[in-house]
Design an enzyme around this catalytic site. Structure first.
Site, short mmCIF file in Angstrom:
data_model
loop_
_atom_site.label_atom_id
_atom_site.label_comp_id
_atom_site.label_asym_id
_atom_site.label_seq_id
_atom_site.Cartn_x
_atom_site.Cartn_y
_atom_site.Cartn_z
N HIS A 217 5.25 -48.69 -55.84
CA HIS A 217 4.16 -48.75 -56.84
C HIS A 217 2.77 -48.71 -56.08
CE1 HIS A 217 2.84 -48.52 -60.65
NE2 HIS A 217 1.81 -49.39 -60.36
N TYR A 221 -1.55 -46.35 -55.93
CA TYR A 221 -2.83 -46.61 -55.49
C TYR A 221 -3.21 -45.86 -54.17
CZ TYR A 221 -2.35 -49.91 -59.16
OH TYR A 221 -1.93 -50.78 -60.45
N HIS A 368 3.89 -41.19 -69.05
CA HIS A 368 3.25 -41.93 -68.40
C HIS A 368 2.48 -41.80 -67.09
CE1 HIS A 368 1.56 -45.61 -66.53
NE2 HIS A 368 2.47 -45.56 -65.55
N PHE A 369 3.27 -41.19 -66.13
CA PHE A 369 2.84 -41.00 -64.93
C PHE A 369 2.19 -39.71 -64.70
CE2 PHE A 369 7.26 -39.94 -63.60
CZ PHE A 369 7.08 -38.49 -62.96
N HIS A 370 2.49 -38.73 -65.67
CA HIS A 370 1.70 -37.64 -65.60
C HIS A 370 0.25 -37.88 -66.03
CE1 HIS A 370 5.16 -35.17 -64.72
NE2 HIS A 370 4.65 -34.21 -64.17
N ARG A 431 14.89 -39.24 -69.14
CA ARG A 431 14.22 -38.31 -68.19
C ARG A 431 15.38 -37.92 -67.36
NH1 ARG A 431 11.54 -42.67 -63.54
NH2 ARG A 431 10.67 -40.62 -63.11
N ARG A 432 14.91 -36.95 -66.27
CA ARG A 432 15.88 -36.43 -65.32
C ARG A 432 17.21 -35.90 -65.91
NH1 ARG A 432 15.15 -41.68 -62.21
NH2 ARG A 432 13.25 -41.38 -60.97
#
Lengths: 540, 171
Positions: A217, A221, A368-370, A431-432
């Site tokens: 994680h 950042y 979310h992470f896109h 996913r995947r």
């Protein structure tokens, strides 16, 4: 002052970063088309998973690492106003990272490392992939060392003065990366490489996942901080105003550094090898680290509002219209903030201790992470490139309008791509997967969303290619850039002094050490006390 | 050190939001909602020799105290047994072990989800309010046949299930 060395370093680091990005965009487009199941001749799990693995590695490790290194050299020399410390070391770092990238790319493209970008033992990739990944990280440590040394030298020569914000954030990022990459480095060096070379027969996937969570994680950042630097240091000035508060900005970066490290277990909520209490502790930490992001949202919006009002905007929302929407840096900031807000709330769902079970490993997660990575981070990388590429090549940006079109299309494409993913995730699509094969009424509801994904992917690919064209044409431009200096936003009030501990690298590191021991000490030590059974390697 | 009054207000709002989110997590803890976590190890290479995960023992069991447990094995490319029938509105404890690589189990539209990590036993207890046929999917990349890894779960009304089982019907 940008010296020739850091200009060249930034240029070549960014050439590699953006080349990797372009290749990854082509792969991404192939993936949405293959996954839709609309084109029989494309369907191929081996090609799909090789593509997903390469896309992930290129975007998450290669684009980010090279971009951040190049940006850091520019930030350090221009904000501290001193030449680069040890350019030779910086070039060594560049070449080691590049060799690592090539070594990892060969097995990836040959389908010999389809283990996705999170490695996934006990499925085993070619040893070359792990060695390449390790070199990529080792090369980036040279950059970290240079940033930390330059900050320390400046501090010694300027006692009692507050460090320029851009460098304060950059050195926080270098320390963050040193701390967080240690987890994956230990996994790769002590577990994966000896195992892939056949020196060890088995490894413990539980330990491997825990070490990877250490990195998994905070690395986000590491990618985000340069984007935040753009929001704090470039956007207010480009919008025609001032930074709202420099002191709170420094606290936001400090908060990101210290609190983002011990939170990785929210990726392991559904894993059996860690206890519920440790997961809860990391979950609490995850919520605390939202505070510096919320502060960033406030500061950036406040800075934009100041600029809008200085530009003549009146009323509650009138200032939004008076912002210079035709400035690529400002436009990118507005679009990035929109995506950050939506992606951030999705992230709060992911981090929620019990809610996570509904969406864990579903299409919600890439949705979310896109938004956070491709939406917020990469769009600000574009903005930084439009801002600084002319300064490092010495050539004028070839077309402001094309840059605006590129940013808007990226935003539209990402919306088309990530919205269906969020819906599909709630409907339970994993996913995947390379195609939907489940013979079930429930899964029929997933089909209509595939078309939106293909449209989104096509728009994004077009936008990415346009980005490449703009950079290429700017590089070849005959017009000379007239503003070669990098200018940083001024705070609205002159910064007052920060407490000594907030300026001390030593205090930060001790705080992190304490939190890391508290959060990862026993969860890692337990593997040496429990009776664990290790796994043999498996092919795919 | 200088914090603008507006900024201070926003900080309180931000901290208040965080407190609200954390508060809801603690409330769910109080009613026993937590992620699956049992640090229990098992030798994945010798599952067939273990009593619990031996082939004959897989499937739905009623424990002496009336609790229902489901013992399953995840392996490329399926969850075994391939089809189970369980009652609705009843707490069901699933226990999984992997014979090979990482897998993840998820039943869409439910909160039944866990990773199955080789070397560890994964355990989840949950209740299914809605009868119906659910696919049980692998949601973690486990190899090139990963897309084809799914089994089926039939959730039936509790009374129907009890009737079948009192007759000694197969689970």
């Amino acid at each position: 002052m940008i010296d020739t060395q850091s200009r060249n370093l930034a240029l070549w680091n960014w050439v590699v970063a953006f080349a990797a990005f372009l290749v990854a965009c082509f792969l991404g487009f192939y993936q949405v088309v293959e996954r839709s199941g609309l084109f029989d001749f494309l369907e191929s799990p081996p090609a799909y998973f090789a593509s997903v693995s390469t896309h992930g590695v290129l975007m998450a490790y290669v684009l980010t690492t090279f971009f951040i290194m190049g940006f850091g050299y520019l930030t350090a020399t221009s904000s501290l106003k001193r030449p680069l410390w040890q350019p030779g070391l910086a070039w060594s770092g560049f070449f080691i990272t590049l060799i690592g990238t090539v070594l990892a790319a060969i097995p990836l493209l040959a389908g010999k490392a389809s283990v996705l970008y999170t490695f996934y033992p006990p499925i085993q990739a070619s040893a070359l992939f792990y060695i390449g990944a390790a070199l990529l990280v080792v090369g980036s440590w040279f950059w970290c060392a240079i940033m930390v040394v330059m900050a320390a030298q400046w501090r010694r020569e300027n006692p009692g003065k507050g460090m320029p914000l851009a460098m304060y954030a950059t050195v926080a990022n270098a320390l963050l990366w040193l701390w967080t990459s240690a987890g994956v480095a230990m996994e790769v060096v002590f577990q994966l490489i000896p195992w892939a070379l056949g020196w060890n027969d088995t490894l413990d996937p539980g330990l491997a996942r825990t070490l990877f969570a250490w990195t998994l994680h905070p690395i986000v950042y590491f990618w985000l901080i340069p984007a935040y630097i753009a929001l704090y240091c470039f956007v207010p000035k480009e919008a025609g105003g001032y930074l709202f508060s420099e002191e709170m900005a420094k606290f936001a970066f400090l908060g990101l550094l210290v609190f983002s490290l011990p939170i990785g277990f929210h990726h392991l909520y559904m894993d059996p090898e860690q206890g519920a209490g440790w997961k809860l502790w990391h979950g609490i930490g995850t919520f605390l680290v939202t505070v510096p992001t919320l502060v960033t949202g406030f500061t950036v919006l406040a800075s934009l509002e100041i600029a809008g009002r200085l530009g003549g905007g009146r009323g509650l929302f009138g200032w939004i219209g008076t912002l210079p929407w035709r400035n690529p840096v400002v436009l990118a900031a507005i679009l990035a903030l929109l995506m950050l807000i939506l992606g951030g709330f999705g992230g709060i769902v992911n981090a929620s201790y019990a809610l996570n079970a509904m969406i864990h490993n579903t299409a919600w997660v890439p949705g979310h992470f896109h938004l956070i990575f491709a939406g917020t981070t990469v769009i600000l990388y574009f903005a930084i490139a439009y801002h600084l590429w002319p300064k490092i090549t010495g050539k004028k940006l070839v077309s402001n309008t094309l840059a605006l079109i590129q940013l808007w299309t990226w935003f539209v494409g990402m919306t088309l791509l990530s919205t269906p993913w969020h819906v599909l995730g709630l409907l339970g699509q994993p996913r995947r997967i390379s195609g939907v094969t489940y013979n079930s009424l429930l899964t029929l509801a997933w089909q209509p969303y595939e078309l939106f994904m293909i449209m989104g992917g096509a728009v994004l690919l077009g936008s990415a290619v346009l980005f490449g064209v703009i950079l290429w044409k700017t590089w070849r431009n005959t017009e000379i850039e007239t503003v070669p200096e990098i200018a940083y936003a001024e705070p609205i009030h002159p910064p007052e002094s920060l407490p000594a501990w907030a300026e001390s690298l030593k205090t930060w590191n001790l705080a992190i050490l304490g939190l890391m021991l508290l959060s990862f000490g026993w969860p890692i030590a337990q593997f040496f006390f429990l009776k664990t059974f290790e796994s043999l390697p498996w092919g795919y | 050190m200088h914090i603008d009054p507006l900024e201070k207000k926003w900080l309180y709002i931000a901290l208040g939001m965080v407190a609200l989110f954390l508060g809801s997590i603690f409330i769910s803890l109080a009613v026993g909602i937590k992620p699956p976590s049992n640090v229990e190890t098992i030798d994945s290479a010798r599952l067939h020799l273990s009593k619990e995960f031996a082939e004959d023992n897989l499937g739905v069991h009623i424990q002496p105290d009336g609790r229902i447990t489901v013992i399953m094995v995840a392996g490329r490319y399926g969850f075994f047994p391939r089809h189970i029938t369980i009652p609705a509105d009843t707490p069901i404890t699933f226990r999984w072990a992997s014979v090979d690589v990482l897998h993840g189990v998820h039943m869409p539209m439910t909160n039944m989800s866990t990773m199955v990590v080789p070397g560890y036993v994964a355990e989840v207890t949950t209740t299914f309010p809605k009868p119906g046929d659910y696919p049980m999917l692998c949601n973690e990349y486990c190899g090139l046949g990963h897309d084809y890894m799914w089994s089926k779960v039939t959730v039936v009304a509790r009374q129907t299930w009890e009737k079948q089982h009192s007759k000694g019907g197969e689970s």
